[in-house]
Design an enzyme around this catalytic site. Sequence first.
Site, mmCIF file in Angstrom:
data_model
loop_
_atom_site.group_PDB
_atom_site.id
_atom_site.type_symbol
_atom_site.label_atom_id
_atom_site.label_comp_id
_atom_site.label_asym_id
_atom_site.label_seq_id
_atom_site.Cartn_x
_atom_site.Cartn_y
_atom_site.Cartn_z
ATOM 1 N N ARG A 207 0.879 -1.169 0.000
ATOM 2 C CA ARG A 207 0.000 0.000 0.000
ATOM 3 C C ARG A 207 0.912 1.212 0.000
ATOM 4 O O ARG A 207 1.983 1.194 0.630
ATOM 5 C CB ARG A 207 -0.901 0.027 1.237
ATOM 6 C CG ARG A 207 -2.048 -0.984 1.218
ATOM 7 C CD ARG A 207 -3.119 -0.637 0.176
ATOM 8 N NE ARG A 207 -4.251 -1.559 0.170
ATOM 9 C CZ ARG A 207 -4.379 -2.590 -0.654
ATOM 10 N NH1 ARG A 207 -3.426 -2.869 -1.541
ATOM 11 N NH2 ARG A 207 -5.455 -3.354 -0.620
ATOM 12 N N GLU A 236 -3.499 7.850 -3.471
ATOM 13 C CA GLU A 236 -4.233 7.336 -4.645
ATOM 14 C C GLU A 236 -5.699 7.776 -4.578
ATOM 15 O O GLU A 236 -6.266 7.782 -3.482
ATOM 16 C CB GLU A 236 -4.235 5.791 -4.646
ATOM 17 C CG GLU A 236 -2.944 5.150 -5.015
ATOM 18 C CD GLU A 236 -3.022 3.612 -4.896
ATOM 19 O OE1 GLU A 236 -4.122 3.053 -4.971
ATOM 20 O OE2 GLU A 236 -1.972 2.996 -4.716
ATOM 21 N N HIS A 253 -1.558 0.684 -9.398
ATOM 22 C CA HIS A 253 -2.134 -0.280 -8.442
ATOM 23 C C HIS A 253 -2.801 -1.443 -9.187
ATOM 24 O O HIS A 253 -3.982 -1.731 -8.970
ATOM 25 C CB HIS A 253 -3.123 0.419 -7.501
ATOM 26 C CG HIS A 253 -3.481 -0.378 -6.281
ATOM 27 N ND1 HIS A 253 -3.916 0.191 -5.108
ATOM 28 C CD2 HIS A 253 -3.488 -1.720 -6.053
ATOM 29 C CE1 HIS A 253 -4.182 -0.754 -4.226
ATOM 30 N NE2 HIS A 253 -3.930 -1.935 -4.776
#
Length: 384
Positions: A207, A236, A253
Amino acid sequence: MKIVADQNIPFVADCFSSVGQVTTLAGRDIDTEAINDADALLVRSITNVNEELLDGSSVKFVGTATIGTDHIDQNYLKTSGIGFASAPGSNANSVAEYVVAALLAVAKKHKFTLEGKSIGIVGVGNVGSRVEAKCRALGMIPVLNDPPLKRKTSDDKYRPLSELYDCDFITLHTPLTHEGEDKTFHLVDQNILANLKQGIYLLNTSRGPVADNAAVKDALNKGHLAGAILDVWEGEPVVDPELLLKAEISTPHIAGYSYDGKVGGMLMIYNALCSHFDLQPRHTAHDFLPEPQVPDITVDANPDDEQKIIHDTVQQIYVINRDDFNMREILLITDSERGPFFDKLRKEYPIRREFQNTVATLRGTNDSLASKLKGIGFQVRKVQ
Ligand SMILES: NC(=O)C1=CN([C@@H]2O[C@H](COP(=O)(O)OP(=O)(O)OC[C@H]3O[C@@H](n4cnc5c(N)ncnc54)[C@H](O)[C@@H]3O)[C@@H](O)[C@H]2O)C=CC1
Ligand SMILES: O=C(O)C(=O)[C@H](O)COP(=O)(O)O
């Protein structure tokens, strides 16, 4: 039963309409109004599921078709008696294949051999252990760090983080956590980056906030890091354009976005929902996964340059540089267009199958090549 689902969960309407009435929405549009009279809520990682969203709704089950659960307030679900399921392991192999593709691409660009290079793996669960196996198959030397597993198993193979500082690569595979002795928020910070050997490559597919993005950018600017391979980003879908510019490989991602992994995640929450509501599941992966686009590859096993052959074989399945190229369009658009563009790349991500769906037929004898291709996931067949 009323089911509200993120429209980016593949086949969600086809599959779940066997058990209820499905409404699909963009993950960022799932709000209190949308789920008010729903019985089940199915999300991906971009929908925060907490008291603010669920208070006063009729939701009795939440499923997230993801491995990561940092967007879910599991304590709230538990205390509210709401059933919950995630999809552990579903796309772990996809992330490990992404790491392999990245390593091969970087090694090709900078003309070095992966064999004999060390790789520090931080977090050795479903993803990290697959990364370990694939890197070992490529002749790399994995050094493992996982304090929770070290405490649980007392196994000496789990080393302190400081022992990874001298590795040639460090790759992050922990969950994002903000509390406790193993918290991972900004696990890779300015301090750790300063202690790393000069010239290493950092990979983050966990992450974004597991690495302090400003500190990573600084380490790249100073040349202390040789390069960063970044699939996940702080903030994000908005990405720091300066960090994107500096990254060796940047992607939106999608490390876990193999089709196999996505469908697998969807089915895991489907089975969990059926079990929660005492229903009989009617679907399996066979109902949804198409035939692989590249079922066979013929490889000339004789030439010396094994790494080139492995690189080229992987490229026939997954061209990571294409994802990087597409992502860099963010540098050409305005600030306000960047977040929606990141989301669009993810929504429209092409079908990518895992290596396991492809048979690599090796012409000629090369046991080492055969074992490497097998070790990273291909089916291997040898012919003379
Ligand atoms: N980029 C992407 O597309 C994807 C990202 N992910 C991310 O990867 C993470 C890891 O996935 P899995 O391996 O499947 O999870 P997992 O739960 O199987 O393994 C995580 C491992 O990290 C270890 N860990 C926890 N805190 C740690 C710390 N402070 N230092 C070192 N190790 C620590 C745990 O003990 C565990 O063994 C997920 O939580 C998710 O956030 C997962 C799938 C796709
Ligand atoms: O499974 C996870 O965890 C992931 O990071 C997913 O692959 C990310 O996918 P989205 O849920 O954000 O589409």
